[in-house]
Design an enzyme around this catalytic site. Structure first.
Site, PDB file in Angstrom:
ATOM      1  CD  GLU A  42      -2.208  -1.660   2.678  1.00  0.00           C
ATOM      2  OE1 GLU A  42      -1.942  -0.919   3.639  1.00  0.00           O
ATOM      3  OE2 GLU A  42      -2.751  -2.762   2.802  1.00  0.00           O
ATOM      4  CB  SER A  82      -6.053  -6.335  -0.205  1.00  0.00           C
ATOM      5  OG  SER A  82      -7.110  -5.573  -0.725  1.00  0.00           O
ATOM      6  CD  GLU A  83      -3.353  -4.543   5.271  1.00  0.00           C
ATOM      7  OE1 GLU A  83      -4.515  -5.008   5.143  1.00  0.00           O
ATOM      8  OE2 GLU A  83      -3.128  -3.337   5.489  1.00  0.00           O
ATOM      9  CG  ASP A 108       0.886  -2.245  14.802  1.00  0.00           C
ATOM     10  OD1 ASP A 108       0.721  -2.174  16.022  1.00  0.00           O
ATOM     11  OD2 ASP A 108       1.833  -1.674  14.215  1.00  0.00           O
ATOM     12  CB  ILE A 110       1.397  -8.986  10.972  1.00  0.00           C
ATOM     13  CG1 ILE A 110       1.787 -10.408  10.581  1.00  0.00           C
ATOM     14  CG2 ILE A 110       1.110  -8.896  12.464  1.00  0.00           C
ATOM     15  CD1 ILE A 110       2.981 -10.943  11.336  1.00  0.00           C
ATOM     16  CG  HIS A 152      -0.988   2.717  13.327  1.00  0.00           C
ATOM     17  ND1 HIS A 152      -2.302   2.492  13.632  1.00  0.00           N
ATOM     18  CD2 HIS A 152      -0.952   2.939  11.991  1.00  0.00           C
ATOM     19  CE1 HIS A 152      -3.028   2.582  12.526  1.00  0.00           C
ATOM     20  NE2 HIS A 152      -2.238   2.846  11.513  1.00  0.00           N
TER      21      HIS A 152
END
Lengths: 348, 323
Positions: A42, A82-83, A108, A110, A152
């Site tokens: 991103e 969209s991790e 974070d 993750i 964060h």
């Protein structure tokens, strides 16, 4: 060529570079050298599809700035938020001829991608009987000090260190950041590369040429004989500060920066404790089942008879990272806490 | 004749191999020769074969926990598969993967996946690699009506559209996500309409009809190969067995499976069609049946005789390339 006590090998031309610039250098040069290296995440460039500036971000901390203009949007890929899809795409691409560097932005995040990391990328090689390799890097920024609040500011390195199949890298300075990123990209296993957000502007002498720092080799930013201090990431800075204060009092600290926590340089720590007999571990993560308790266990199991005092862990408390400055400052291990722990193990 | 004889024989052999492999897995499991738990795909053979029959080894597929059929359709060795399922060291993954993690990178089989919805994000990666390297290879993910509700799949579909990836999303809608009916778990009226909502062409086909499924997939794979981006194909089908071998299937209606085996058997439908059209002779297929039975028998016998892994050497290997 000069070899410093902190394992820095300086050859050729050097410049004073920030941690941010050092990582950017490593990425740029590896992308020039190897066309299979891509970056995705991103805002790694920013501005995709908009009417404004191209390369608007270059990563939210500016680490990937300038790479998209040089390498194009085909190799520096801005993704939707969209991790799981980012990590999955990197892992799948890594098994099919690319060397992706995926950015999770704040580590974070993750949480929303974790299955793709620990159930997929980390396990492929083992599940598939050694027939696959997954050369990918997952970058993320960790740690407190930015008043960024609980979602964060986490460390979370212990969570990934726990997982077999992942390598975990935590540079504490610009020199290591560059060499470790080069190694991470060239490595054939999935590597978690954790950048402490408070250090992006920290600068030191960095060689202009590319160099790779092997994983599993600790650095020794201060050498001493009275107390071993193991610290990682931004805590190395505080451990050094404490060691320098103590040196003036005649206390000699052996500061060890493992640089990579998986693999971990067990021997460097054990050998140091054999000399000092005293161990303080400084870790910004939560205390339970963390890196500090892991190193404590290693030394308790293999170095017990060298110890002259109980091991001391200086960690964050077992809470989420707080927002208010007073609380966050109390949360992050301070130089004072390191000093107190060292004095304590010396029978203070 | 719209199809080459060789193509039809290959399709039949592949479907029949899957059927007999799966039926034999059930037997071997019940006989205590298969550790753990296993999910079989009998009843769904036409989709696997229709999706893979035109793919090369360089085209990548990602499979599901119900993946044996996809492996066979993609060309994985049934002997190596059976050994893997039985946990033997000469299995496709040295016995370290098992039924739910069979992979064969050389065959373009990126792995069965025991996490529902785990595959499509990875298959995007294979598609991204093909696109970046300009290989013209494509990638195809198998999904179920269950994984259709996973966020990872939504993310993967959107990213595939955004990056215009050569990725064909195949949804095998067998009516059940484990023991929960699709008409309960899918909040939308039509999965295909939902798929189209992601901005890609979407079609629904009768997955018990090899030819209907093949024709839809042919268009989808051609689109992908021509750089036109992803497509979603929902193939309606029937699962002949339970979610796992040994599942008492209390959630299914009386005679539901019996009737499906009678009326919705894709192998039988294929045979009837090719005979009625005069494309193949029953004798040719009967001969294949016999050969397949010999192959499966050999796969099982070889697997039962194959060596077990040795913890002294095999437990710690293959975690990392270097560490």
């Amino acid at each position: 060529m000069t070899t410093h006590s902190n394992n820095r090998i300086i050859t050729g031309k050097t410049s004073i570079k920030t941690y941010r610039e050092a990582i950017n250098d490593a990425l740029r040069e590896e992308m020039r050298r190897d066309p299979t290296v891509i970056i995705l995440g991103e805002e790694v460039s920013g501005g995709a599809g908009g009417n404004g500036q191209d390369d608007a971000y270059g990563g939210v901390f500016g680490v990937t700035k300038g790479l998209q203009p040089e390498f194009g949007r085909g190799r520096v890929i801005d993704t939707p938020i969209s991790e799981a899809a980012i990590i999955g795409a990197a892992a799948g691409a890594a098994n099919n001829g690319l060397r992706p560097v995926a950015e999770l932005m704040f580590f974070d995040f993750i949480g929303v991608s974790f299955d793709q990391i620990f159930n997929q990328a980390a396990k492929f090689r083992y599940m598939f009987g050694g027939k696959s390799k997954t050369p990918m890097v997952i970058r993320g920024t960790v740690g407190g000090g930015w008043r960024a609040g609980a979602q964060h500011s986490s460390m979370l390195h212990s969570i990934v260190t726990h997982i077999a199949g992942l390598k975990v890298v935590m540079p504490s300075n610009a020199y290591d950041a560059k060499g470790l990123m080069v190694q991470a990209i060239r490595d054939d296993d999935p590597v978690i590369f954790l950048e402490h957000k408070i250090m992006y502007d920290n600068a030191c002498e960095v060689p202009d040429e590319q160099y790779a720092i092997p994983f599993g080799e600790a650095a020794f930013p201060r050498q001493g004989t009275d107390v071993t201090i193991v610290a990682i990431s931004n805590m190395v800075t505080r451990a050094i500060e404490a060691a320098d204060i103590l040196a003036k009092e005649g206390i000699s600290c052996d500061v060890i920066d493992p640089r990579t926590v998986s693999p971990l340089d067990h021997e460097a720590i054990l050998e140091s404790v054999e000399v000092t007999g005293r161990l303080v571990i400084v870790d910004e993560g939560n205390p339970r089942c963390g890196l500090a308790s892991d190193i404590s266990a290693i030394v308790a199991e293999r170095g017990f008879y060298s110890l002259k005092a109980p091991i001391r862990m200086v960690t964050a408390p077992h809470t989420p990272v707080p927002f208010a400055p007073e609380l966050e400052d109390a949360y992050i291990p301070s130089v004072e806490k390191v000093l107190a722990a060292v004095r304590d193990v010396l029978g203070g | 004749m719209p199809y080459q004889t060789d193509f039809l024989l290959r399709a039949y052999r592949s479907m029949k191999t899957i059927r007999e492999f799966e039926e034999r897995c059930v037997k071997e499991f019940e006989g205590g020769n298969v550790p753990g738990f296993t999910h079989v795909s009998n009843g769904q053979e036409a989709i696997a074969v229709a999706a893979c029959i035109d793919l090369s080894d360089k085209d990548i597929i990602g499979s599901t926990h119900r993946g044996h059929g996809h492996c066979i359709a993609k060309g994985c060795d049934v002997g190596g598969m059976m050994k893997e399922i039985m946990g033997r060291s000469t299995g496709l993954c040295k016995g370290k993967g098992g039924s739910m993690h069979i992979a064969d990178i050389d065959k373009g089989m990126l792995g069965a996946n025991a996490i529902v919805g785990g595959g499509p994000p990875l298959v995007n990666g294979a598609a991204l690699a093909a696109k970046t390297l300009g290989t013209k290879n494509i990638a195809l993910s198998f999904n179920g009506d269950g994984s259709a509700n996973q966020g990872t799949v939504f993310e993967a579909m959107n990213l595939a559209v955004v990056l215009k990836l050569p990725h064909v999303f195949v949804y095998e809608n067998n009516g059940y996500a484990e023991g929960t009916a699709a008409n309960y778990g899918l909040g939308c009226e039509s999965l295909t309409v939902r798929n189209a909502g992601f901005g890609m062409p979407a079609e629904c086909v009768d997955g018990t009809d090899f030819f209907a499924t093949y024709e839809a997939l042919k268009i989808a794979t051609e689109r992908a190969r021509n750089g036109e981006g992803p497509t979603a194909i929902e193939a309606m089908c029937v699962r002949f067995d339970g979610h796992f071998i040994g599942d008492p299937q209390l959630y299914r209606g009386k005679d539901e499976v019996k009737l499906a085996r009678k009326n919705q058997d894709c192998l039988k439908i294929f045979r009837d069609r090719v005979i009625a059209e005069g494309w193949l002779k029953a004798a040719d297929m009967n001969a294949i049946d016999k050969e397949v039975m010999v192959d499966i028998e050999k796969a099982v016998a070889d697997a039962l005789a194959a060596p077990h892994p040795d913890p002294a050497t095999d437990l710690m290997s293959d975690v990392y390339c270097t560490y």
